[in-house]
Structures are given as C-alpha cells and as structure tokens.
Design an enzyme around this catalytic site. Structure first.
Site, PDB file in Angstrom:
ATOM      1  N   HIS A 240       5.507  -6.997   0.592  1.00 52.98           N
ATOM      2  CA  HIS A 240       4.185  -6.687   0.587  1.00 52.98           C
ATOM      3  C   HIS A 240       3.674  -7.039   1.973  1.00 52.98           C
ATOM      4  CE1 HIS A 240      -0.123  -6.669  -0.854  1.00 52.98           C
ATOM      5  NE2 HIS A 240       0.269  -6.364  -1.916  1.00 52.98           N
ATOM      6  N   ARG A 262      -7.000  -3.931   2.903  1.00 57.32           N
ATOM      7  CA  ARG A 262      -6.876  -2.858   3.880  1.00 57.32           C
ATOM      8  C   ARG A 262      -7.505  -1.536   3.270  1.00 57.32           C
ATOM      9  NH1 ARG A 262      -1.885  -1.313   3.995  1.00 57.32           N
ATOM     10  NH2 ARG A 262      -1.176  -2.483   2.157  1.00 57.32           N
TER      11      ARG A 262
END
Ligand SMILES: Cc1cc2nc3c(=O)[nH]c(=O)nc-3n(C[C@H](O)[C@H](O)[C@H](O)COP(=O)(O)OP(=O)(O)OC[C@H]3O[C@@H](n4cnc5c(N)ncnc54)[C@H](O)[C@@H]3O)c2cc1C
Length: 587
Positions: A240, A262
């Site tokens: 991740h 993000r």
C-alpha cells in the site's frame, strides 16, 4: 528426551478466528449442530487478525447495472490474468449470498442509501461502485457480530493457543491434527481432529513496514510448507503506497493512510519538496497502488527521501477545513503521531499489506492433504498478481463459509479420526523447543536484519542480483536463529520471546519462498516488479509459480500454466465494455 504433550479431540478444528475461521465455524455448525467444533486462535476470539482491521469494505455485485460477470472481469484484470478462474468466479458469485447472510443472519448493519438499498462505494480498479461498508469500521462490524454468533452457538474456543505444526496420521498421507501451545501456560497440546481448517491469515510482516496485525507471522503457510504442501504466487506481495511513517518506536508506523487522500487530490512530495509522481504516470498520485509504491521507493532510493526515510503527503492546498471534514479519522490518526494532515505534511512510506500467494486449494476449500482444508489469506490463486481493494474480506468470508460446509459434508461421509504419527509429533515438539537448548542471543537483531533485507532486496523493486543476495542472507539468518536461545527461558508461560523466535522461524521460511518465486519469475506482473525484466510477458502463455520445501530443506520452484477456463485474454464476458466509475480509494 520427549516433551510432555496433552491430547484433545474434536470433530472439526479451525485455526484462526478471522472472517474465514468464524464463518467456517458457523457453517459447519449449521450443517450439523451435533458436531464438536473447536476454534483455536493465537489471540483472543473477535479481537485479533486483520478482518477486524478492515476499514474500507466488501466487494459484491448487488446494484442494478452491476453483475457477477463485471466483478469477475475486474478481478481477473486486476490480477493480471493470473487468478485461478474457478476460484475467482466462486468469489464473485458467492459474495452475493454471503453479504446477505451477513446482514440477515449474522446481524451486521451496513450503510444504506436514502431508498433503503445497501450503499456501495467506489474502490480502485473496479468498473462499478460495489464496495459495501459500515462507515470506515467495516471489519469491526463483521467480526463483532460473527463472534457473537459463534459464542451463541456453543462452539468451543481455545483462545491464546498457537498452532505449531500440522501432524499427519500414522502410515498415511492424511492429516491427524495439530500440535499447539497454550500461550498462557506454555504447555504443548496435540489436538486430534477429523477435519482441520487452516485460516491463520498470511500477512507479510517480514517487511520493515507492514500493515497486518501483530499476531500474524505467516504461521499457516509455514506449517503447510513443512507438511509438504505447495504454495502458489508467493512472489506477489501487495504494498500500500501510503503507510504512516512515525518513527521506529511506535506500532503506528506502517499503518495505512487511506487511498482516498490521493484520490481527493493529495500531493506526494519528496524530501526536497517536489512532486514526483507525474514523472512516473500521467495520472500522478492517482495511479494504481503498485505504480505509486514504485514511484515513492524510487525517490527514497535516489536519496530524495524525508528525514525518516519516506516522502510527504500534502493535503493543505485542498483547504484545511475541507480536509478535516472529509478525512476526520485520518486527521486524528496523524495527530496522534504528531502530524497535521489538514494544514501540514505527513511522512509516508509504502507498506506491505497483503500476500496474494498461499496454499494451493480448490473451490471447495480442499487441499492436497486429505483432512486439511484452507480458506482466507492463507490461500493462493483467488487474486493472482494483485488483489482488488474490497476483495480480501469477501475472499475470507466466502471461502470460510464454503470450508465449513465442505468439512461437515466430508465428515458426513463417515471420515474418522486418525491417530498421529508419533515420530513426527515428537520431532515437531522438539523443533518448537529448540531455542531452550541454545545460548541466549538477540532476536531483535535477527528481526531487524530480516525486515531490512526483505524491504531492500525483495520488496517493491527487484533485480536478480538483489534477490540472490537476499537468498544468501536468509539462509544465514535461518542458521543464526536455529543457534539462538532465549534470555528468559525459565518458564514458557506467556513467554513472548519464545513466540518471537517461533514467529521469526516462520517468517524466514516464508520469506525464502517469496525470494525464490521472485527470482524465478523473469517478468513484471502486478505486484511483482523486476527492474531487469520490466515486461509483463505474454498474457496468452501466463503461468503461475509453485513453491515447495523439499526433503533437504531447500525451496523448489516450478511453473504451471494458467487455465483460461471461463475467459481468455482479449475476450469479455460483458456486452458493453463501458469502464464505468473508476475510483481511487481501496484497502
Ligand atoms: C489495515 C488493513 C485494512 C484492510 N482493509 C481491507 C478492506 O477494506 N477490504 C478488504 O477486502 N480487505 C481489507 N484488508 C485485508 C483483509 O483484512 C484480509 O484479507 C482478510 O480479512 C483476511 O481474513 P482471514 O480470516 O484470512 O485472516 P485474519 O482475519 O487475519 O485472521 C487470522 C486469524 O488467525 C489467527 N492466527 C494466526 N496465526 C495463528 C496460529 N499459529 N495459530 C492459531 N491462530 C493463528 C489470528 O490470531 C487470527 O485470529 C485489510 C487488511 C489490513 C491489514
């Protein structure tokens, strides 16, 4: 000298109390309430493992316009054509049944739309918004309700019991039962069972930065290897991109900062304050997990990291009030570690999250060893080269339930209990007690060396040279561990140093399979990236790796062709190829 071993008997022994273990227990009980079922778990039932940590949610095709075919296509594309198609199909088809069971029988409440239908959110790599959730605490809802049902059903519990070895029956290739230790007393106990489920949940905790719960050390995969079972896809470790980097002295380091940051427009900055992701992918920070992880790793390796060795995530340009409102949980998590996510910058680093590889198993959860069943993150083949966010908890609950049904059906055929091979049992006990005979040494040094070598040489960017060096170092660490004793060996009751030793032994063995499988795959697929072989290889001739432990203790790797049973590369099960909503959130 032979160690003293207590003996217990049960019809069905389940190792692990995550989504896989608890669903198996309930289904076996529903199939036949007369069965004696025992859940044995390293931690406390309902309080350990990764299913409880699931934040994001559960993938299932429920809404009008979505379909199991679409979910299947996303799973196969996401897995870069390496998933076993029967397993993937079972996952997507049975998830529909399992999620209804979770709501209507187990008692979970998932978030809903104003019209009363189940709310489904967007996750990365999916062409439809299909992730069912309970806010961002989905795992607590699932495990809390499942644990209540297991307690109510009168299923036996062996809490704080750690499985040490799978023991075959005398003169037979079938499983007799499992050697365990009661963590509270340190005593050894052999649990003989007519059927056993391996559901200890994998977990790539051999990397310097990792997300899984501290009770996971790849015990199930290591036990399976030692029992002669093959593992597949072991080179496929998912990272991740944004694990929190809060220093070496806190377990918060490595925990996930969600991808929605993000997705919402967060920027990644290197130690010199520059955005760098656009050099790697035109989507910048919104590229997929593997690409962003590689971009971050590249910056760190080129010496452009932050003081703690990561990069920064910066959200302040989006408006600090908006960030506080939209990402309350993430803002609080960062504040606990001294970071201001809304108005400042937070240090992050890619973190090892999930192992796509594991024990080879069939859609009915049988394995090559009669009497042994497997489900959940201990298994390989469902996700291929990459797991979609939201397909992890679907995997453990779908196959856990199937395993419970299969074990009950197998016993209904009249399968009996078999006495263990006493020589193997005693050898496994001696093996577990090996550190008691050695001079004390530093397990911390071995752990740090393992974390460093797996991160530096067998992590996000791999080459033949670095992998070969990792293989040599792993052999040396294994030898060193075998000669290292415990500083506090007077009593094994709650002796966590002994458990650290046992954890390391399993982590090193499974790391060896990761390294050997990664060396043998001379192309780059999904989570596996070889700088010396950056091409994906031909899809039509896709193969998966199989690793086994041979009689001399060496890891053997060979390849098997992927069977395109339901769909071949270039084909589609869908009438329209509309890619639908693509989102940037997922865990
Ligand atoms: C932070 C985080 C967030 C995640 N979010 C998502 C998400 O949003 N959606 C999604 O689909 N997936 C998510 N995942 C992945 C998901 O949690 C796993 O895929 C899945 O829950 C694994 O279920 P399991 O039953 O196989 O294992 P687990 O739930 O991990 O359970 C394993 C059990 O085995 C026990 N055990 C371990 N070793 C032994 C031993 N030697 N003897 C006895 N017992 C043992 C453990 O104590 C535990 O009870 C996330 C994972 C993490 C770490």
């Amino acid at each position: 000298m032979s160690a003293e071993i207590d003996h217990l008997h049960t019809d069905i022994l389940i190792l692990g109390s995550g989504g896989a273990g608890l669903f198996a227990a309930l289904h076996a009980h529903q199939s036949n309430p007369e069965l004696d079922i025992t859940v044995a778990v390293k931690g406390l039932l309902g309080k350990c493992g990764c299913t409880r940590m699931v934040q994001g949610g559960y993938n299932v095709a429920l809404a009008p316009g979505d379909s199991v075919e679409r979910h299947f296509m996303d799973t196969i594309n996401g897995g870069k054509w390496l998933p076993d198609q029967d397993l993937a199909w079972t996952l997507v088809e049975r998830a529909q049944e399992r999620v209804r069971e979770l709501e209507n029988e187990v008692g979970c409440f998932f978030d809903r739309n104003p019209d009363g239908s189940v709310h489904q959110k967007a996750f990365a790599g999916q062409t439809f918004d299909r992730t069912v959730h309970k806010g961002d605490l989905t795992g607590i809802e699932i495990i809390g309700r499942l644990a209540e049902q297991v307690w109510a059903a009168g299923i036996h519990r062996l809490e704080e019991h750690r499985a040490l070895a799978l023991i075959p029956a005398a003169n037979s290739d079938r499983l007799s039962g499992v050697l365990m230790t009661d963590v509270r007393t340190g005593k050894l106990v052999f649990v003989q069972a007519r059927a056993t489920l391996l559901a200890t949940g994998g977990g790539p905790t051999m990397y310097r930065y990792h997300t899984p719960s501290g009770d996971k050390s790849c015990d199930g995969m290591a036990m399976a290897l030692r029992a002669g079972l093959p593992l597949r896809d072991m080179e496929m470790v998912q990272f991740h991109p944004t694990g929190l980097l809060a220093g070496n002295d806190t377990r918060m380091t490595g925990t996930v900062l969600e991808e929605g940051l993000r997705g919402a427009g967060g920027h990644l900055l290197n130690g010199e304050g520059q955005r760098f992701m656009l050099q790697h992918d035109e989507r910048g920070e919104r590229a997929t997990r593997d690409i962003v992880s590689r971009g971050i790793f590249h910056e760190i390796r080129e010496g452009r990291g932050t003081p703690k060795g990561g990069v920064y995530i910066s959200m302040s340009h989006l408006g600090s009030d908006k960030v506080r409102q939209q990402f309350k949980g993430m803002v609080e998590r960062c504040a606990d570690s001294g970071f201001d996510l809304a108005a400042g910058q937070v240090e992050v680093v890619p973190t090892a999250h999930y192992m796509m590889g594991g024990v080879i198993f069939k859609p009915d959860c049988t394995t090559e060893m009669p009497g042994l069943f497997a489900a959940g993150e201990d298994t390989g083949g469902v996700h291929g080269a990459n797991r979609l966010g939201g397909n992890g908890v679907a995997n453990s609950t779908v196959f856990g339930g199937i395993a419970g049904d299969s074990m009950a059906a197998w016993l209904a055929e009249g399968q009996q209990s078999h006495a263990p091979d006493t020589e193997t049992l005693e050898a496994a006990a001696r093996d577990a007690l090996l550190p008691l005979e050695n001079e004390p040494g530093s397990l911390l040094e071995i752990q740090q060396a393992l974390h460093a070598l797996m991160w530096d040489k067998a992590g996000i960017l791999r080459t033949k040279e670095r992998l070969e060096s990792a293989a040599v170092e792993l052999e040396a660490l294994d030898d060193r561990l075998a000669r290292t004793g415990l500083h506090d060996a007077e009593s094994l009751a709650f002796n966590l140093t002994w458990h650290d030793w046992l954890n390391l032994r399993n982590q090193i063995l499974v790391s060896r399979t990761i390294v050997q499988a990664a060396l043998s795959r001379e192309n780059s697929r999904g989570a596996h990236y070889r700088e010396d072989y950056p091409d994906t290889g031909d899809l039509e001739t896709s193969y998966y790796t199989v690793t086994e432990l041979d009689g001399t203790g060496s890891i053997q790797v060979h390849n098997r062709d992927v069977q395109f049973k339901r769909i071949a590369p270039g084909e589609s099960l869908l009438e329209d190829e509309d890619s639908g909503a693509l989102a940037a959130s997922g865990q």
